[in-house]
Write an enzyme that holds these catalytic residues in place. Sequence first.
Site, PDB file in Angstrom:
ATOM      1  CG  ASP A  66      -0.215   0.079   2.542  1.00 57.61           C
ATOM      2  OD1 ASP A  66       0.794  -0.625   2.711  1.00 57.61           O
ATOM      3  OD2 ASP A  66      -0.653   0.846   3.419  1.00 57.61           O
TER       4      ASP A  66
ATOM      5  CD  GLU B 285       4.316   0.488   6.933  1.00 56.63           C
ATOM      6  OE1 GLU B 285       5.145   0.737   7.811  1.00 56.63           O
ATOM      7  OE2 GLU B 285       3.914   1.363   6.139  1.00 56.63           O
TER       8      GLU B 285
END
Length: 415
Positions: free
Chosen positions: A87, A182
């Site tokens: 991400d 994350e």
Amino acid sequence: MQERQYASATERFLKYVSIDTQSDPHSEYYPSTEGQKKLLSLLRDELVEMGVSDVRQDKKYSCVYATIPSNMPEKTVTSIGFIAHTDTSDAISGKNIRARVIENFDGNDIVLNSEKNIVTKMSDFPEMKRLAGKSLIVTDGTTLLGADDKSGVTEIMEMAEYFCMHPEEKHGNICIAFTADEETGRGTDYFDIQGFGAHFAYTVDGDMLGDLAGENFNAADAVVTANGCSVHPGDAYGKMKNASRLLQEFDSLLPEKERPEHTRDREGFYHLCEIKGNVEEAVAEYIIRDHDDGIFEERKKVFMAAADDINKRYGEGTLVVKLEDSYYNMKRRLDPHPEVLDYARKAMEKLGIETVETPIRGGTDGARLSFLGLPCPNLGTGGGNFHGRHEFLCIEEMEQTIDLLKQIVREYAAE
Ligand SMILES: [Zn+2]
């Protein structure tokens, strides 16, 4: 032996950044966005295609795990892992990234977008000057680049492809994991340590080449609620207790010089993140950070003592503090396994990469994994200026990082 899928690491990286994988901190799902699933599935397919025999994708959470099995049956070699997140930060858009390569960077300001007058100024980012003469990937200034952490993803994939194409090179189990979310702080919430199978791992999620981080903050979060007593201000004499002022008073008891804006390197802090309230009730959110275990405990005591002080002056229950630890310095978990950092240092030395060991002023996925039993320092990627429009990736440093990952594998194989 498999065909190479990409002619270069740059090509691979550009493919990955073309997928918008911005995560959403407000989503209840994991992964929080469809784009992450798309990239994770692509990575799964590519790993299978390059000939990795054991590729698994978590059905529920989409994270991808893979193992390139040891080809040294005669010897027990430590299984090592490499982890990157798919991400990108929600600080700025990651959609329709128009990446551009600057060859032979001259070390001067970079005009990202002449129309919108977006310029990466060397006066703002002086550390970029050292990259003069190298090639950089940058954006058109309207989005982030996504080097955080698609550079790490690319480097791990390139390393994996190398070992698939060179079965003659001896190595132990190489474990690979690609995670989601994350940036929303949930990167390791569903991490399958058992299935991952590594004894030690490295997150490839730092910035500069040569970064080796085996230390991060100890962290606690606190919510302080002040209970006041609202009375008409005209009749307040001797009766009113102003919750907002009580919080001000509490805050003034914390050491003024120990705030983020006055601290650096190994200095910890108390940080007032948010405050809201009125006369009746006021709530403040703080974070407390320190690398040193002892000082961290001391800081929490100072914080609680300040609240006690207010309660002594204004009555029990005036301030209610909810203080919780959120993560710890991974150093505690790495110290019993000095080889994890040593092999990385040795690999860098062999490749002529200067090691930069600065303690992280934050947390990492590796910190959480270290406390779950998987010691896991962080490596640089060759990227920089993460979470913003000035983000970049240095192509030469990306390539050196790929070499570094290969060399780390070799160091373990030679143990
Ligand atoms: Zn990252």
